[in-house]
Scaffold this active site. Sequence first.
Site, short mmCIF file in Angstrom:
data_model
loop_
_atom_site.label_atom_id
_atom_site.label_comp_id
_atom_site.label_asym_id
_atom_site.label_seq_id
_atom_site.Cartn_x
_atom_site.Cartn_y
_atom_site.Cartn_z
N SER A 178 0.79 -1.23 0.00
CA SER A 178 0.00 0.00 0.00
C SER A 178 0.82 1.28 0.00
O SER A 178 0.31 2.34 -0.37
CB SER A 178 -0.94 0.01 1.21
N HIS B 88 -5.50 -3.72 -1.90
CA HIS B 88 -5.27 -2.77 -2.99
C HIS B 88 -5.23 -3.45 -4.36
O HIS B 88 -5.09 -2.76 -5.38
CB HIS B 88 -3.99 -1.97 -2.76
N LYS C 18 -12.33 0.07 -0.91
CA LYS C 18 -11.43 0.80 -1.79
C LYS C 18 -12.03 0.82 -3.20
O LYS C 18 -12.93 1.59 -3.47
CB LYS C 18 -10.03 0.19 -1.73
#
Length: 393
Positions: A183, A211, A241
């Site tokens: 990240s 991610h 996300k």
Amino acid sequence: MNDTLQNWLGEQIQGLKEQNLYKPIMVMDSPSGPRITVNGRANVINLSSNNYLGLANHPKLKEAAIKAVQEWGAGAGAVRPIIGTMRIHIELERRLAEFKHVGATLVFQSGFTANAGVIPTITEGEDAIITDELNHASIIDGVRLSKAARKIYKHCDMTSLEEALKETKGAKKRLIITDGVFSMDGDVAPLGDIVALAEKHDAAIMVDDAHGSGVLGGGRGTAYHQGVHDKIDVQLGTLSKAVGVMGGYIAGSAELIDWLTQRARPFLFSTGHPPATAAATIAAIDLMESDLSLTERLWENTRYWKAGLQRLGFDTGISTTPITPVMVGDEGRAQELQRGLFAEGVLALAIVFPTVAKGKARVRTMSSAMHSRQDLDDALTAFEKVGKSLGLI
């Protein structure tokens, strides 16, 4: 209030400020879009959001959330194992399992709690956990909750990983844990090599793909992107996300999920997601399956943004994903860069210790499918102006 505690808190906060490690909270007065109103300033280009595909504001997600509130109410009303599981929660987990091509999934309140739930629940005192040195803080905390022995291997270093596997040969079970996409640096774990070592040394693998979810492998993540998803024992995904909503989940075998429903403490003792959250997430999965243009636009913007920063002379580290750090080093200068960019209408936040090591400060940027070419060009103009004024380029 206790004076001793209050004095200690004041000293700690002052210490952070003196070391350029204090980070005030930014407050938005608008939805999370490509340009936002933040800290009272309008039309700021947003390069700090994890809303990779722009789904947080998508009309279909908002419509699904509103309908769910009308049908199911505002909240689940109880923890999942008692009477906090609604049919919409089960539907979400079924859809996630199909999307990830796994036997089953279990949704948690966040990716952080998913790591806190799964790691200590599938390892015991006779086991060993082998973890990458740059793994996310939630993995670190999950490992700390486990009674298993732990070994840290050098970042994405397969020689170091194999040494750790040899050193833990006597453990009953061994679990290798790695981020899929890291990240802070934006690089990707070499999962094919990790799988080869795990099979050689009889170890299980867990990938935290927060991610990578919605970003790689057609949205299915890093393991799917690298063609090894059927070799990964535990996959963690996020719903907060690229998916644009809230929560995290564990994907794996039916037996893994069954065990977690019986013993994973964050699942056992937390109220189920609001129905609106589950419904909006299902709508997001529908979109990721039916509209590949979102991911394509994300990657088109990512390539353009990285090339622009590199052309200006900025150091973007080892990133190969939309997470694009602008490496600075000194904590004070990183915060100066953040402030200078904000003055020019760009939100790109400084990342300093303890999120990254001291002396490794950077401003982290993330382009998204939401951004227009004009957004990115305007942001590059700001980076050029501020970067030159600070002597970074």
